[in-house]
Design a protein around this motif. Structure first.
Motif, PDB file in Angstrom:
ATOM      1  N   TYR A 259       0.830  -1.204   0.000  1.00 30.85           N
ATOM      2  CA  TYR A 259       0.000   0.000   0.000  1.00 30.85           C
ATOM      3  C   TYR A 259       0.865   1.255   0.000  1.00 30.85           C
ATOM      4  O   TYR A 259       0.583   2.222  -0.725  1.00 30.85           O
ATOM      5  N   ARG A 260       1.939   1.247   0.790  1.00 29.30           N
ATOM      6  CA  ARG A 260       2.822   2.419   0.837  1.00 29.30           C
ATOM      7  C   ARG A 260       3.492   2.647  -0.510  1.00 29.30           C
ATOM      8  O   ARG A 260       3.612   3.794  -0.980  1.00 29.30           O
ATOM      9  N   LYS A 261       3.947   1.564  -1.153  1.00 33.62           N
ATOM     10  CA  LYS A 261       4.586   1.710  -2.462  1.00 33.62           C
ATOM     11  C   LYS A 261       3.595   2.238  -3.493  1.00 33.62           C
ATOM     12  O   LYS A 261       3.932   3.105  -4.307  1.00 33.62           O
ATOM     13  N   ALA A 262       2.376   1.697  -3.470  1.00 33.39           N
ATOM     14  CA  ALA A 262       1.361   2.164  -4.414  1.00 33.39           C
ATOM     15  C   ALA A 262       1.023   3.637  -4.180  1.00 33.39           C
ATOM     16  O   ALA A 262       0.832   4.410  -5.132  1.00 33.39           O
ATOM     17  N   LEU A 263       0.971   4.025  -2.903  1.00 36.83           N
ATOM     18  CA  LEU A 263       0.675   5.424  -2.585  1.00 36.83           C
ATOM     19  C   LEU A 263       1.803   6.333  -3.056  1.00 36.83           C
ATOM     20  O   LEU A 263       1.567   7.422  -3.594  1.00 36.83           O
ATOM     21  N   ALA A 264       3.072   5.891  -2.858  1.00 41.22           N
ATOM     22  CA  ALA A 264       4.210   6.687  -3.307  1.00 41.22           C
ATOM     23  C   ALA A 264       4.229   6.803  -4.831  1.00 41.22           C
ATOM     24  O   ALA A 264       4.491   7.884  -5.382  1.00 41.22           O
TER      25      ALA A 264
END
Length: 223
Positions: free
Chosen positions: A81-86
């Protein structure tokens, strides 16, 4: 007669006994209650429903292993989720930068054409200035020169309003991103490597070079 009366008496007693037994059998609730109790007792004593058997709980080791596995899945999903958000934020920033650049530099090709007109206007004004010398004053040429000078000043003002500026590199350091060397001149009173003259003006649009300046760079004179 005696026999007939005796037989009639016996038949009456038998009928009486049958009616009494029937009343006792039909009227007494004990018979049905006892049968119901027997059926109920028989049902209770029968085999138990296999669905009511207690289930064996998982062992502590199995529960701990399952909890660890769930924690790993949560960490993995959180990282994704963090990678997708970044990535989404980077795409948004690049898109916003692209839109802003399109607004600023959408007239880049148009400006390249205009600076050529400015070059012609500047050369024409210089020619008119040379023709109208103080020794041979010509009112017509003087007016033409003044008019061309006003047009050139107004054009440069419009350029500056839209972020288009002329470079003034004389005396500065040579920069390959802004300048193009066309010749070398002896360094007389100038440091080697600095720009001594400009043969064609360069222009920048909002800080981006849209046309390199053609310059002559000072070098040490060889005796």
């Amino acid at each position: 007669f005696f026999c007939t009366g005796t037989c009639a008496h016996l038949i009456c007693q038998q009928n009486l006994f049958r009616d009494t037994d029937r009343k006792v059998f039909l009227g007494s609730p004990c018979v049905f209650s006892t049968a119901a109790q027997q059926r109920s007792t028989g049902d209770e004593c029968g085999p138990e429903d296999p669905r009511d058997e207690p289930k064996h709980p998982l062992s502590d080791c199995a529960l701990e292993h399952k909890a660890i596995k769930l924690e790993e899945q949560v960490r993995d999903l959180t990282e994704r989720y963090r990678k997708a958000l970044a990535d989404s934020e980077n795409v948004r920033r690049r898109t916003q930068k692209f839109v802003e650049d399109a607004k600023l530099f959408g007239i880049q090709s148009f400006c390249r054409d205009l600076v050529e007109v400015a070059d012609i206007l500047e050369k024409t004004a210089e020619s008119a200035a040379e023709e109208s010398e103080p020794s041979n004053p010509n009112p017509t040429l003087k007016k033409i020169y003044e008019g061309l000078s006003l047009i050139e000043a107004k054009l440069q003002s419009v350029f500056a309003k839209h972020g288009l500026q002329k470079m003034n590199p004389v005396g500065g350091k040579y920069d390959p991103y802004d300048h193009e060397i066309v010749c070398h001149v002896p360094a007389e009173g100038m440091q080697p490597g600095t720009i001594a003259l400009v043969t064609q003006d360069g222009y920048k649009l909002h800080g981006r070079t849209i046309r390199h300046a053609l310059v002559g760079v000072a070098v040490e004179s060889q005796e």
